[in-house]
Design an enzyme around this catalytic site. Structure first.
Site, PDB file in Angstrom:
ATOM      1  N   LYS A 288       1.018  -1.669  -0.262  1.00 22.55           N
ATOM      2  CA  LYS A 288      -0.043  -0.197   0.002  1.00 22.55           C
ATOM      3  C   LYS A 288       1.104   1.377   0.366  1.00 22.55           C
ATOM      4  O   LYS A 288       1.879   1.309   0.467  1.00 22.55           O
ATOM      5  CB  LYS A 288      -0.939  -0.160   1.364  1.00 22.55           C
ATOM      6  CG  LYS A 288      -1.386  -0.526   1.144  1.00 22.55           C
ATOM      7  CD  LYS A 288      -2.767  -0.691   2.020  1.00 22.55           C
ATOM      8  CE  LYS A 288      -3.887  -2.034   2.420  1.00 22.55           C
ATOM      9  NZ  LYS A 288      -5.242  -1.736   1.880  1.00 22.55           N
ATOM     10  N   ARG A 362     -10.946 -11.901   2.024  1.00 20.81           N
ATOM     11  CA  ARG A 362     -11.042 -12.356   1.465  1.00 20.81           C
ATOM     12  C   ARG A 362     -10.425 -14.055   1.681  1.00 20.81           C
ATOM     13  O   ARG A 362     -11.270 -14.745   2.172  1.00 20.81           O
ATOM     14  CB  ARG A 362     -11.739 -12.505   0.627  1.00 20.81           C
ATOM     15  CG  ARG A 362     -10.482 -12.373  -0.932  1.00 20.81           C
ATOM     16  CD  ARG A 362     -10.924 -11.419  -1.569  1.00 20.81           C
ATOM     17  NE  ARG A 362     -10.989 -10.087  -2.158  1.00 20.81           N
ATOM     18  CZ  ARG A 362     -11.695  -9.224  -2.825  1.00 20.81           C
ATOM     19  NH1 ARG A 362     -11.862  -8.969  -4.313  1.00 20.81           N
ATOM     20  NH2 ARG A 362     -11.305  -7.984  -2.188  1.00 20.81           N
TER      21      ARG A 362
HETATM   22  N1  BES Z   1      -8.235  -3.184   4.682  1.00 19.12           N
HETATM   23  C1  BES Z   1      -8.451  -3.417   3.122  1.00 19.12           C
HETATM   24  C2  BES Z   1      -9.721  -2.399   2.923  1.00 19.12           C
HETATM   25  C3  BES Z   1      -9.870  -1.441   2.955  1.00 19.12           C
HETATM   26  C4  BES Z   1      -8.957  -0.398   2.542  1.00 19.12           C
HETATM   27  C5  BES Z   1     -10.651  -0.528   4.462  1.00 19.12           C
HETATM   28  C6  BES Z   1      -9.241   1.366   3.227  1.00 19.12           C
HETATM   29  C7  BES Z   1     -10.493   0.803   4.689  1.00 19.12           C
HETATM   30  C8  BES Z   1      -9.676   1.311   3.931  1.00 19.12           C
HETATM   31  C9  BES Z   1      -8.520  -5.316   2.441  1.00 19.12           C
HETATM   32  O1  BES Z   1      -7.452  -5.820   3.052  1.00 19.12           O
HETATM   33  C10 BES Z   1      -7.600  -4.062   0.678  1.00 19.12           C
HETATM   34  O2  BES Z   1      -7.017  -3.858   0.710  1.00 19.12           O
HETATM   35  N2  BES Z   1      -8.586  -4.215  -0.300  1.00 19.12           N
HETATM   36  C11 BES Z   1      -8.429  -3.843  -1.152  1.00 19.12           C
HETATM   37  C12 BES Z   1      -8.939  -4.780  -2.434  1.00 19.12           C
HETATM   38  C13 BES Z   1      -8.366  -4.955  -3.933  1.00 19.12           C
HETATM   39  C14 BES Z   1      -7.432  -4.866  -3.830  1.00 19.12           C
HETATM   40  C15 BES Z   1      -9.355  -5.283  -4.547  1.00 19.12           C
HETATM   41  C16 BES Z   1      -8.799  -2.520  -1.491  1.00 19.12           C
HETATM   42  O3  BES Z   1      -9.836  -1.927  -0.810  1.00 19.12           O
HETATM   43  O4  BES Z   1      -8.469  -1.930  -2.137  1.00 19.12           O
HETATM   44 MN    MN Z   2      -5.614  -5.323   2.229  1.00 20.14          MN
END
Ligand code: BES
Ligand code: MN
Ligand code: ZN
Length: 514
Positions: A288, A362
């Site tokens: 990230k 997931r």
């Molecule tokens: N924990 C995150 C989701 C999230 C991101 C919650 C920002 C709250 C704020 C999750 O694990 C994630 O990173 N999801 C990705 C999925 C994508 C790679 C398909 C996302 O939402 O960017």
């Molecule tokens: Mn994630």
């Protein structure tokens, strides 16, 4: 803070502060009238002077009101009487406690639960008052070397009503108070776990906390270690854990509150709550960006809400069977970490091409959902900070709700409205499943940018064929960012209200039948 319920007249109360409502424009509630009468029109005089219009969000502290037995009278603006609603009631209670905390009052008597709110009875108002009051008193200062002097002085809160019948209404109010306080306790636990620093709140720490809860409340706790998960074939969960030095855990808590003492065969089928417990989400190799990455300590708020809800249910002693399952791990990059393109086999036997290691929630949930099958659940609800897309779709107001089961979705939406813990349903149509196609495995773990929240739920749906299932995406609601950064304790109120409904199997408390 200690709470109690009482029937009595405002002018006769001995208290550091009496709280009464004023509608806009300058319309006294019954309790305010009673004080005004004994004070020979003192309150109306103040309103006439223009100091209080009764606007929603306003408050005025009066000292030495003539002929009363209290040190202060707090006038709280309720807004227009016709517009008085769930939201304005809760807002008025929030203003009340914010103002009370600014005074030195150590006790207060509130005449607010008798003000009419459309479609809500006293029990609803009582439990909401307790929840909002406890929220106003929440502080997280465990990690500061010196505790700031911002603790509320308020210790005793009396929820008073002028004409409460001593029978059914009082009993219902007492029960509602206990329910409100149980929900507040559950929220506080969820907030504490969420707010804790991620070097402290690790998977091992979460497992210890769950074991503590089990010991305190005589529940059964089982902690599966990585070697146990290997035996079960949890290849998806373990793929996320590979990059981390912290060992992953699968936590299971069991509360058999129904059919106490009966043989196992006679036990009713349980509700299973599955909570995402990523104690820190760096994204893994699909790293990230740096900005606000600290907030990914909140990626275990689903897990925290499961522990909070179980605590609330146990405190209320609800006659239901409830299982909590928490897959917990860090998501870290590292020499041994899962790479984009890796293919893993989940516990269900389905293979997954991990195209983005940041879609890790997931992956841990799918194995926990497969594990849930052994409890022959009546219903499974998973709770997860799953997608940034959900924050874009619903903001910080509503949690995303996805379920193929109409009835279950309705039941959850109903509970969310009652609990003032909003959720909004998104579709889970088969058309979206296409986006998960992989050329190399049974499915990919991402479905592209479009409808990210839905495709994440579609992924989960492939592991939930054996029971009724609903998914709550709490990415936008589990915590607040910015100046007010902190966990919210959501969706503990929603889940607990849902389970209270299940326990009653009739009209849930605090609501007049429609
Ligand atoms: N924990 C995150 C989701 C999230 C991101 C919650 C920002 C709250 C704020 C999750 O694990 C994630 O990173 N999801 C990705 C999925 C994508 C790679 C398909 C996302 O939402 O960017
Ligand atoms: Mn994630
Ligand atoms: Zn995550």
């Amino acid at each position: 803070m200690k709470f109690s319920i009482k029937s009595g007249n405002p002018e006769k109360q001995r208290s550091a502060c009496i709280v009464v409502g004023v509608f806009e424009p300058r319309k006294l509630t019954k309790a305010a009238e009673a004080i005004d009468r004994i004070a020979d029109g003192y309150i109306k005089g103040i309103l006439r002077s223009g100091d209080m219009e009764g606007k929603a969000g306003s408050a005025l502290v009066l000292h030495g009101v003539p002929n009363t037995l209290c040190e202060r009278v707090l006038l709280v603006g309720l807004g227009k009487e016709q517009e008085f609603s769930d939201k304005t009631y809760r807002d008025a209670v929030r203003t009340t406690f914010k103002t009370l905390h600014e005074t030195g009052a150590t006790d207060a008597t509130l005449f607010l639960t008798e003000v009419d709110v459309k479609n809500r009875d006293t029990a609803w108002k009582v439990s909401q008052t307790a929840i909002v009051a406890m929220e106003s008193a929440y502080r997280f200062d465990r990690l500061k070397s010196k505790v700031e002097d911002n603790k509320p002085h308020l210790r005793k809160v009396t929820l008073a009503t002028m004409n409460m019948s001593p029978g059914a209404e009082l009993t219902a109010s007492e029960e509602a108070l206990q329910q409100g306080l149980a929900i507040a306790d559950g929220m506080n636990l969820a907030k504490d776990l969420g707010n804790l620093a991620p070097n402290i709140c690790t998977p091992t720490y979460l497992a210890e906390q769950a074991s503590d809860i089990a010991r305190t409340h005589k529940l059964k706790a089982t902690i599966l270690e990585q070697k146990d998960m290997e035996k079960l074939g949890m290849g998806a969960l373990l793929a996320v854990a590979r990059g981390s030095r912290q060992p992953a855990k699968l936590i299971v808590l069991e509360y058999w509150g129904q059919a106490k003492g009966e043989k196992k065969e006679k036990k009713g089928k349980p509700v299973v709550l599955v909570g995402k417990g990523v104690t820190f989400d760096t994204g893994g190799i699909s790293l990230k960006p740096a900005a606000e990455m600290d907030e990914m300590k909140y990626d275990m708020c689903g897990a925290a809400s499961v522990l909070g809800t179980i605590t609330a249910v146990v405190k209320m002693g609800l006659p239901i069977n409830l299982i909590g399952i928490i897959p917990t791990t860090e998501n870290m990059p590292g020499g041994n970490a899962t790479k984009p393109g890796d293919v893993v086999t989940s516990m269900s036997g389905q293979t997954i091409e991990i195209l983005n290691t940041d879609a890790e929630g997931r992956l841990i949930l799918c194995d926990a959902l497969a594990y849930a099958e052994r409890y022959e659940p009546e219903t499974v609800i998973d709770i997860a900070t799953l997608t940034g897309a959900c924050v874009i779709a619903l903001g910080h107001v509503a949690s995303g709700l996805l379920s193929p089961d109409e009835e279950l979705a309705e039941e959850l939406l109903d509970a969310s409205t009652r609990a003032a813990d909003r959720a909004w349903r998104l579709p889970l149509w088969d058309e979206y499943q296409e986006q998960l196609k992989s050329n190399f495995a049974d499915m990919g773990n991402i479905g592209g940018r479009a409808a990210g929240t839905i495709t994440a739920a579609c992924f989960l749906s492939r592991f939930t064929k054996k029971y009724r299932w609903a998914h709550l995406d709490v990415a936008g609601t589990a915590w607040k960012s910015g100046k007010e950064k902190g966990a919210t304790g959501r969706p503990v109120p929603l889940l607990t209200q849902f389970l209270i409904g299940r326990a009653r199997k009739k009209t849930p408390p605090g609501n007049k039948p429609a």
